[in-house]
Design an enzyme around this catalytic site. Structure first.
Site, PDB file in Angstrom:
ATOM      1  CB  ALA A  60      -0.886  -0.010   1.227  1.00  0.00           C
ATOM      2  N   GLY A 100       0.800  -5.072   1.181  1.00  0.00           N
ATOM      3  CA  GLY A 100      -0.362  -5.242   0.300  1.00  0.00           C
ATOM      4  C   GLY A 100       0.019  -5.905  -1.016  1.00  0.00           C
ATOM      5  CD  GLU A 103      -2.293  -7.817   3.065  1.00  0.00           C
ATOM      6  OE1 GLU A 103      -2.046  -6.634   2.745  1.00  0.00           O
ATOM      7  OE2 GLU A 103      -2.960  -8.128   4.059  1.00  0.00           O
ATOM      8  CD  GLU A 123       1.572  -5.325   5.672  1.00  0.00           C
ATOM      9  OE1 GLU A 123       2.464  -6.139   6.027  1.00  0.00           O
ATOM     10  OE2 GLU A 123       0.917  -5.469   4.636  1.00  0.00           O
TER      11      GLU A 123
END
Ligand SMILES: CC(C)(COP(=O)(O)OP(=O)(O)OC[C@H]1O[C@@H](n2cnc3c(N)ncnc32)[C@H](O)[C@@H]1OP(=O)(O)O)[C@@H](O)C(=O)NCCC(=O)NCCSC(=O)CC(=O)CCCCCCCCCCCCC(=O)O
Ligand SMILES: NC(=O)C1=CN([C@@H]2O[C@H](COP(=O)(O)OP(=O)(O)OC[C@H]3O[C@@H](n4cnc5c(N)ncnc54)[C@H](O)[C@@H]3O)[C@@H](O)[C@H]2O)C=CC1
Length: 725
Positions: A60, A100, A103, A123
């Site tokens: 992200a 992310g 992910e 994270e």
């Protein structure tokens, strides 16, 4: 953005957001559009997702977490959308797949990685958890122990390890994109149910609850006040106890807690601060754009004591051939033995071991007492005793022996770089490279430019920091530079608190509860009390050069505590002598216990000097120590010694054990609020008017007066004229 292209039966979606393909709103939208397009196109039979420029995605967009409209919520549903596709989706992982990014790859039905790719869910290092269903999918794929390890530490793993764990299906040495397209073509028409991680059960671990209890205890031990590791743990534990959808709900709740915790902001600030300090600049206008580094093909280290040994180890690990020099054979042999031991230990931690480091090869690491062997080195790092006369003697010698272009660096922890440079014929090539102990472990390298230091010298030292895998921070020249200068008032307050009635363990406890790895007294015992004693003797603050009749607790009209000197006079140097502020099991011992002798000594000392013992609460301990350190930070900024508060914060996080989840001292001050820091300093300063460290700095007063602006605006309130450089 993400680029959609259709070739034969496989549609390609390429994530595109330089430099690391961070998942911004626009990228996610384009990814979603691409998936929907592929789904709607009957000629498309499979999808391949990759990243532009040889990088899958670093996750992200971190800047998005503080944006008014966060992108967080959008990613999870897209990962689900990928997984639920009726057409097989293959991730082609090159470079990095982090956060992310990983992910997204976990949502894919297959993963192909390049052998040099790295993967991770970092994270936790940003104060968050993998909030796009990663805490629920990863344990289903690689099992709870491995998933917990990755998620609670945030470590990046190489593709080879990912293959062993089952995180990827295949690794390739050549073209990852072609391999992924090949795989996509091969799996067209195969059932996708078994490839959908959300449908898989979490693999069982014998005695899961006992395993989880132990894992939680370990996470708590290591977190030291940082919330994210424990909440990461809780999210993974939810995967072991609940169905997928419920686990995802729990993950979201925990993510929200972290997002609003304050710690996430601090850790994200620290991430960008570390990158900001790489873009160094001096008040004179030098920066990367005006300076190119010189190559360092061969180096030398002078002095193989505590610091020199670690510096040699760092250079060897960075594959820089070097000469290690001592003053005589006895010290050389002692130093060589210590270096070899360190290198052997380092080699054991590395794949390939001693062969990779090659430290037995004299062409790469040569020990000597002969200065003549330094003739052709490109850079010398001096790490002899902290004594100006000795350092000047060495630098004078170096400027005669070393080739004209060689850079001359000093590891002094406080002395004047200009004075050292004055002993040479090339002050433009003299620079401070202040390593921290243990030098092969600590990440900080404080780089100090003097009045004449050239931009090339700064650039070369910064490049050296990168080669040594350290964080280089460029600062100006003053006594103690940035780190130690801020440390002096902090330690001074700690000692004053003892005079007034506190105890070493009480002070240490408060600062360790705040998150410091080790409190000021444990730290002094570890570093050696004699180091400061020698420096105070050199400054004439104690010892034979102290004028007769000087009041015991006053120097130059200011409050002074002779307590550390009195301990040294009694041979209490800390761990090395088995006693200092604490008692140790033996000389060189590491287990500190409160020492009844010291408590008795303190009480006699207070009686002798007529000091009334009072109870000092935790708030006062914390505020006096931290706010005096921060106050010095404001003075440093006002003098132009550092380019911004980020520099001070990076120094404290990487060199002084400041808890990263509190963002560094200046960031912490901004969260406390400058008017509050100012009010407290004013209060303590009124109570102790003879302590200059408690008198609020003019810059702090100014910032409070203009309304407590955000940290990133602080420097704009400094007029050019106020910089001393
Ligand atoms: C990638 C690296 C390993 C590269 O290293 P290196 O080559 O050394 O280069 P750098 O100098 O580090 O980086 C170059 C340049 O890129 C910038 N940058 C790097 N990564 C990012 C990033 N992720 N975002 C933005 N910018 C990035 C870096 O700053 C440099 O630029 P400069 O500063 O200008 O110099 C290395 O960079 C690295 O390790 N990067 C970080 C990787 C990382 O930590 N990734 C994880 C990111 S967080 C994440 O992915 C979170 C998620 O899991 C997704 C969250 C989903 C949330 C779901 C929430 C659900 C419920 C809540 C509802 C809330 C409602 C709502 O908010 O909507
Ligand atoms: N110890 C620490 O935690 C830190 C120390 N420093 C600085 O690093 C420097 C070295 O400190 P330490 O390693 O702790 O000292 P140390 O006392 O452990 O080692 C100094 C070494 O220099 C050698 N030496 C002395 N004169 C020499 C000469 N003429 N030629 C060659 N070698 C000579 C000595 O034999 C000794 O081995 C000092 O300037 C100190 O302030 C900086 C950061 C941290």
């Amino acid at each position: 953005m993400a680029q959609y292209a259709r070739g034969s039966a496989v549609a390609v979606i390429r994530l595109r957001n330089p430099p690391v393909n961070a998942l911004s709103r626009a990228v996610l939208q384009a990814l979603e559009d691409g998936l929907k397009k592929a789904d709607a196109d009957p000629s498309v039979k499979a999808v391949m997702i990759c990243g532009e420029n040889g990088k899958f995605s670093a996750g992200a967009d971190i800047r998005g977490f503080s944006a008014p409209k966060r992108l967080g919520g959008a990613l999870g549903p897209i990962v689900s959308l990928i997984e639920s596709s009726e057409k097989p989706v293959v991730a082609a992982i090159e470079g990095v797949a982090l956060g992310g990014g990983l992910e997204v790859a976990l949502g894919c039905h297959y993963r192909v990685a390049h052998v040099k790719a790295r993967m991770g869910l970092p994270e936790v290092t940003l104060g968050l958890l993998p909030g796009a269903e990663g805490t629920q999918r990863l344990p289903r794929l690689i099992g709870v122990p491995a998933a917990l390890d990755m998620i609670t530490t945030g470590k990046h793993i190489p593709a080879t390890e990912a293959l062993k764990l089952g995180l990827v299906d295949e690794i390739v040495e050549e073209n990852t994109i072609e391999a992924a397209i090949r795989l996509a073509n091969k799996v067209i028409g195969q059932p996708l149910g078994p490839r959908r991680l959300s449908l898989k059960p979490v693999p069982k671990v014998p005695n899961m609850e006992a395993f989880l209890d132990e894992a939680l205890a370990k996470v708590k031990r290591q977190a030291r006040g940082c919330l994210a590791p424990e909440l990461c743990f809780q999210a993974v534990r939810a995967a072991t106890r609940s169905p997928f959808a419920e686990g995802v709900r729990r993950e979201r709740e925990l993510f929200q807690v972290l997002l609003s915790s304050g710690q996430a902001q601090a850790l994200q600030y620290a991430f960008f601060a570390e990158r900001a300090v790489r873009r160094w600049a001096t008040p004179g206008g030098a920066s990367w754009s005006s300076a190119a580094p010189q190559p360092v093909r061969r180096a030398a280290v002078i002095g193989l004591g505590t610091m020199g040994r670690g510096i040699v180890t760092s250079l060897v690990k960075a594959n820089i051939p070097l000469v290690a020099l001592e003053q005589d054979l006895e010290n050389l042999n002692k130093g060589r033995k210590a270096v070899m031991l360190l290198l052997e230990r380092e080699a054991m931690k590395m794949e390939g071991g001693a062969q990779v480091l090659d430290f037995h090869n004299p062409a790469r690491l040569q020990f000597t007492v002969d200065f003549d062997l330094l003739r052709d080195v490109d850079l010398v790092i001096e790490a002899v005793f902290e004594n100006m006369a000795l350092k000047k003697e060495i630098f004078h010698k170096l400027s005669k022996i070393c080739k004209p272009g060689a850079l001359l660096c000093t590891n002094t922890s406080a002395l004047n770089i200009d004075e050292i440079a004055s002993a040479t014929n090339r002050p433009q090539q003299v620079i401070g490279t202040h390593f921290f102990s243990p030098a092969h472990v600590m990440r900080l390298l404080e780089i100090i430019y003097g009045r004449h230091t050239s931009p090339t010298a700064i650039a070369t030292a910064m490049q050296l920091a990168t080669a040594l895998k350290k964080v280089g921070v460029v600062v100006g020249n003053c006594f103690g530079f940035v780190g130690n200068r801020m440390m002096f008032p902090y330690v001074q307050q700690a000692v004053f608190l003892l005079e007034e009635g506190s105890r070493p363990d009480a002070v240490d406890q408060v600062l360790e509860d705040f998150g410091f790895k080790i409190g000021p007294f444990r730290m002094s015992d570890l570093a050696g009390l004699d180091v400061g004693w020698r420096s105070r003797k050199d400054q004439g603050l104690t010892g034979p050069s102290l004028p007769a009749g000087t009041p015991a607790r006053q120097r130059h009209g200011q409050r002074y505590s002779p307590l550390p000197d009195l301990l040294c006079e009694r041979g209490r140097f800390g761990q090395k002598t088995g006693k200092g502020w604490y008692l140790y099991e033996k000389a060189g011992g590491r287990t500190a216990t409160p020492d009844p002798w010291l408590l008795n000594f303190l009480s006699q000392y207070r009686d002798t000097h007529g000091i009334r013992t009072r109870f000092i609460d935790q708030e006062e301990i914390l505020e006096r120590c931290l706010f005096s350190l921060i106050n010095e930070g404001f003075a440093i900024l006002a003098e132009g010694i550092a380019s911004g508060p980020e520099h001070l914060d990076v120094i404290y996080i990487n060199g002084y054990g400041w808890p990263k989840h509190r963002g560094g001292p200046m960031f912490y001050a901004s969260t406390v609020g400058l008017p509050r820091v100012l009010a407290k300093l004013q209060k303590y300063s009124e109570a102790h008017p003879d302590v200059p460290g408690l008198q609020p700095s003019a810059f702090l007063k100014k910032l409070a007066a203009v309304g407590n602006p955000p940290l990133k605006e602080w420097m704009s309130y400094l007029s050019q004229q106020s910089s001393k450089l």
